[in-house]
Write a protein that holds these residues in place. Sequence first.
Motif, PDB file in Angstrom:
ATOM      1  N   VAL A  34      40.358 -21.077  11.480  1.00 31.29           N
ATOM      2  CA  VAL A  34      41.328 -20.686  12.510  1.00 31.29           C
ATOM      3  C   VAL A  34      41.990 -21.924  13.101  1.00 31.29           C
ATOM      4  CG1 VAL A  34      41.626 -19.577  14.768  1.00 31.29           C
ATOM      5  CG2 VAL A  34      40.196 -18.497  13.013  1.00 31.29           C
ATOM      6  N   ARG A  35      41.196 -22.951  13.359  1.00 35.01           N
ATOM      7  CA  ARG A  35      41.751 -24.201  13.913  1.00 35.01           C
ATOM      8  C   ARG A  35      42.834 -24.757  13.001  1.00 35.01           C
ATOM      9  NH1 ARG A  35      40.658 -29.220  12.890  1.00 35.01           N
ATOM     10  NH2 ARG A  35      38.651 -28.972  11.884  1.00 35.01           N
ATOM     11  N   LYS A  36      42.554 -24.787  11.697  1.00 35.30           N
ATOM     12  CA  LYS A  36      43.540 -25.294  10.736  1.00 35.30           C
ATOM     13  C   LYS A  36      44.747 -24.363  10.636  1.00 35.30           C
ATOM     14  CE  LYS A  36      40.682 -28.168   7.755  1.00 35.30           C
ATOM     15  NZ  LYS A  36      40.223 -28.359   6.369  1.00 35.30           N
ATOM     16  N   ALA A  37      44.501 -23.056  10.691  1.00 39.97           N
ATOM     17  CA  ALA A  37      45.611 -22.101  10.639  1.00 39.97           C
ATOM     18  C   ALA A  37      46.545 -22.282  11.830  1.00 39.97           C
ATOM     19  CB  ALA A  37      45.076 -20.671  10.603  1.00 39.97           C
ATOM     20  N   LEU A  38      45.988 -22.689  12.961  1.00 31.38           N
ATOM     21  CA  LEU A  38      46.796 -22.931  14.157  1.00 31.38           C
ATOM     22  C   LEU A  38      47.464 -24.306  14.142  1.00 31.38           C
ATOM     23  CD1 LEU A  38      44.296 -21.562  16.838  1.00 31.38           C
ATOM     24  CD2 LEU A  38      46.477 -20.515  16.161  1.00 31.38           C
ATOM     25  N   GLY A  39      47.059 -25.150  13.185  1.00 37.86           N
ATOM     26  CA  GLY A  39      47.576 -26.522  13.150  1.00 37.86           C
ATOM     27  C   GLY A  39      46.979 -27.356  14.274  1.00 37.86           C
ATOM     28  N   GLN A  44      42.105 -31.909  19.497  1.00 40.66           N
ATOM     29  CA  GLN A  44      42.864 -31.022  20.387  1.00 40.66           C
ATOM     30  C   GLN A  44      41.989 -29.854  20.862  1.00 40.66           C
ATOM     31  OE1 GLN A  44      46.033 -30.362  17.574  1.00 40.66           O
ATOM     32  NE2 GLN A  44      47.502 -31.535  18.828  1.00 40.66           N
ATOM     33  N   LEU A  45      41.226 -29.283  19.958  1.00 44.44           N
ATOM     34  CA  LEU A  45      40.328 -28.202  20.342  1.00 44.44           C
ATOM     35  C   LEU A  45      39.290 -28.719  21.329  1.00 44.44           C
ATOM     36  CD1 LEU A  45      39.242 -25.326  20.181  1.00 44.44           C
ATOM     37  CD2 LEU A  45      38.042 -25.973  18.058  1.00 44.44           C
ATOM     38  N   ALA A  77      36.526 -19.456  20.266  1.00 45.18           N
ATOM     39  CA  ALA A  77      37.605 -18.510  19.957  1.00 45.18           C
ATOM     40  C   ALA A  77      38.606 -18.448  21.111  1.00 45.18           C
ATOM     41  CB  ALA A  77      37.031 -17.121  19.683  1.00 45.18           C
ATOM     42  N   GLU A  78      38.113 -18.349  22.322  1.00 49.07           N
ATOM     43  CA  GLU A  78      38.990 -18.285  23.494  1.00 49.07           C
ATOM     44  C   GLU A  78      39.824 -19.557  23.631  1.00 49.07           C
ATOM     45  OE1 GLU A  78      36.475 -17.276  26.800  1.00 49.07           O
ATOM     46  OE2 GLU A  78      36.135 -15.245  26.039  1.00 49.07           O
ATOM     47  N   ALA A  79      39.230 -20.711  23.335  1.00 49.00           N
ATOM     48  CA  ALA A  79      39.964 -21.975  23.418  1.00 49.00           C
ATOM     49  C   ALA A  79      41.089 -22.040  22.388  1.00 49.00           C
ATOM     50  CB  ALA A  79      39.009 -23.161  23.225  1.00 49.00           C
ATOM     51  N   MET A  80      40.965 -21.248  21.320  1.00 53.79           N
ATOM     52  CA  MET A  80      42.006 -21.197  20.294  1.00 53.79           C
ATOM     53  C   MET A  80      42.927 -19.997  20.487  1.00 53.79           C
ATOM     54  SD  MET A  80      40.093 -22.531  16.812  1.00 53.79           S
ATOM     55  CE  MET A  80      38.768 -21.320  16.808  1.00 53.79           C
ATOM     56  N   GLY A  81      42.782 -19.312  21.631  1.00 52.58           N
ATOM     57  CA  GLY A  81      43.640 -18.161  21.918  1.00 52.58           C
ATOM     58  C   GLY A  81      43.276 -16.920  21.127  1.00 52.58           C
TER      59      GLY A  81
END
Length: 152
Positions: A34-39, A44-45, A77-81
Motif C-alpha cells: 500500500v505504501r508503494k501504491a501510494l508513492g 514519509q510514513l 493503515a490509518e497513517a496511509m489513509g
Amino acid sequence: MSVKQAVREQYQATVNLAQGGNIHIPPEGWIRTVRKALGMSGAQLARRMGVTRARIAQAERAELNGGITLKSMQATAEAMGCRFVYAFEPPDDIENVVIAQARKKARAIVGVAGRHMAMEDQTVSDRRTEREVSRLMRELMYEMPLDFWQDK
C-alpha cells in the motif's frame, strides 16, 4: 426458533460476508504494498506516524513473519489513509461448516452404536443407518451440545 439459534444465525450471516472474498496477502505484505501504491516512502510514513524509518522497516518485516500486532496494522493503515480490515474467511458458507461437523459427529456416534450391535449380531441396514445419521445430525445442530466441536 430459540433466541440462541437466532443469534447464531445472525453471526453466521456476518461470517458469510467474508466467505469468497479472495483476500490474498501480497508477497511484500500489505504495509509495503500500500505504501508503494501510494508513492509514499518509508520515511514519509514514519513521519506521519511519529516513529522512525527503522520502525517502519521493522513493521514491514514483522507483518511478513506474523509478528505484528493488530493495533500496529490499524495505526499504519490509518497513517496511509486506509481502513484496516481483519477477518476470518471460512472455506464454505459457515452453515455448511456446522453441517459438516454435525454429520461427522453423528456418523461417529452411530458408528459406535453400529459396532456394538454388530457384536450382538443385530446389524441394521445402510439405509436405516443413514436415516439415523441424518436424524442425529439435525438434533446435534439444534442442541449444539458442549462437546459439539470435540472430535473425540
